[in-house]
Design a protein around this motif. Structure first.
Motif, PDB file in Angstrom:
ATOM      1  N   THR A   9       0.853  -1.180   0.000  1.00 47.16           N
ATOM      2  CA  THR A   9       0.000   0.000   0.000  1.00 47.16           C
ATOM      3  C   THR A   9       0.892   1.233   0.000  1.00 47.16           C
ATOM      4  OG1 THR A   9      -0.109   0.115   2.418  1.00 47.16           O
ATOM      5  CG2 THR A   9      -1.844  -1.146   1.312  1.00 47.16           C
ATOM      6  N   THR A  10       0.292   2.350  -0.341  1.00 51.03           N
ATOM      7  CA  THR A  10       0.989   3.630  -0.294  1.00 51.03           C
ATOM      8  C   THR A  10       0.120   4.615   0.472  1.00 51.03           C
ATOM      9  OG1 THR A  10       2.028   3.213  -2.430  1.00 51.03           O
ATOM     10  CG2 THR A  10       1.969   5.504  -1.678  1.00 51.03           C
ATOM     11  N   VAL A  11       0.725   5.305   1.431  1.00 49.53           N
ATOM     12  CA  VAL A  11       0.058   6.390   2.133  1.00 49.53           C
ATOM     13  C   VAL A  11       0.735   7.683   1.710  1.00 49.53           C
ATOM     14  CG1 VAL A  11      -0.407   7.447   4.379  1.00 49.53           C
ATOM     15  CG2 VAL A  11      -0.610   4.975   4.100  1.00 49.53           C
ATOM     16  N   ASP A  36      -2.577  -0.854  -5.712  1.00 49.13           N
ATOM     17  CA  ASP A  36      -2.896  -1.151  -7.105  1.00 49.13           C
ATOM     18  C   ASP A  36      -4.266  -1.814  -7.174  1.00 49.13           C
ATOM     19  OD1 ASP A  36      -0.509  -0.131  -8.013  1.00 49.13           O
ATOM     20  OD2 ASP A  36       0.501  -2.078  -8.086  1.00 49.13           O
ATOM     21  N   GLY A  37      -5.182  -1.199  -7.886  1.00 53.19           N
ATOM     22  CA  GLY A  37      -6.499  -1.790  -8.087  1.00 53.19           C
ATOM     23  C   GLY A  37      -7.636  -1.027  -7.434  1.00 53.19           C
ATOM     24  N   PRO A  38      -7.742  -1.038  -6.091  1.00 56.54           N
ATOM     25  CA  PRO A  38      -8.922  -0.411  -5.478  1.00 56.54           C
ATOM     26  C   PRO A  38      -8.833   1.116  -5.475  1.00 56.54           C
ATOM     27  CG  PRO A  38      -7.486  -1.308  -3.771  1.00 56.54           C
ATOM     28  CD  PRO A  38      -6.908  -1.716  -5.101  1.00 56.54           C
TER      29      PRO A  38
END
Length: 155
Positions: A9-11, A36-38
């Motif tokens: 994930t990226t914040v 990636d995706g949501p």
């Protein structure tokens, strides 16, 4: 046999109001959680810590992850056991104790309300929450108790 799964994930902090963190009140706690995706999740801190109540905070996300994981584990164990679930809603709560240097969750309680297809499935539907707890990856990863107060009805 064990399998490794990697999640990314990226914040990204979006709350620089022009002077960065030049003071405690000088910046917004707004950020986005992406993968990636949501679709992105708009995040902030809890309103008690100058956060935006219209955005998700990390404490809610942790509680939500516990609830989601239990739901998915529960649906699986019910399907394997022949219990037909036709509806499921969980109203979860979590308790966090704030300390001088941080804080920690002390417990969470999941309150799943489950509807099953037949009266002869009710007893197993209640009992299978224990199996779902054991199968839940998130519940197995936290260091505080996760309680369950399920109700089951026939619909």
């Amino acid at each position: 046999m064990s399998h490794l799964h990697t999640y990314a994930t990226t914040v990204t902090w979006t709350g620089n109001l022009g002077t960065g963190t030049s003071g405690y009140r000088a910046y917004d706690r707004a950020h986005e959680l992406t993968a990636d995706g949501p679709a992105p999740i708009a995040g902030s801190s809890d309103p008690a810590f100058r956060g935006d109540p219209a955005r998700w905070n990390p404490e809610q996300l942790l509680l939500g992850a516990l609830s989601q994981c239990h739901l998915l584990s529960y649906l699986h164990v019910c399907a394997v056991a022949g219990v037909v679930v036709t509806a499921y809603a969980d109203h979860a709560t979590g308790i966090m104790t704030q300390t001088a240097t941080g804080g920690h969750f002390t417990e969470a309680t999941l309150r799943p309300h489950v509807t099953v297809a037949s009266p002869d499935m009710v007893e197993a539907a209640v009992r299978l929450h224990e199996d779902a707890q054991k199968a839940c990856f998130i519940a197995s990863s936290v260091n505080f108790p996760v309680h369950h107060e399920p109700t089951v009805e026939v619909g």
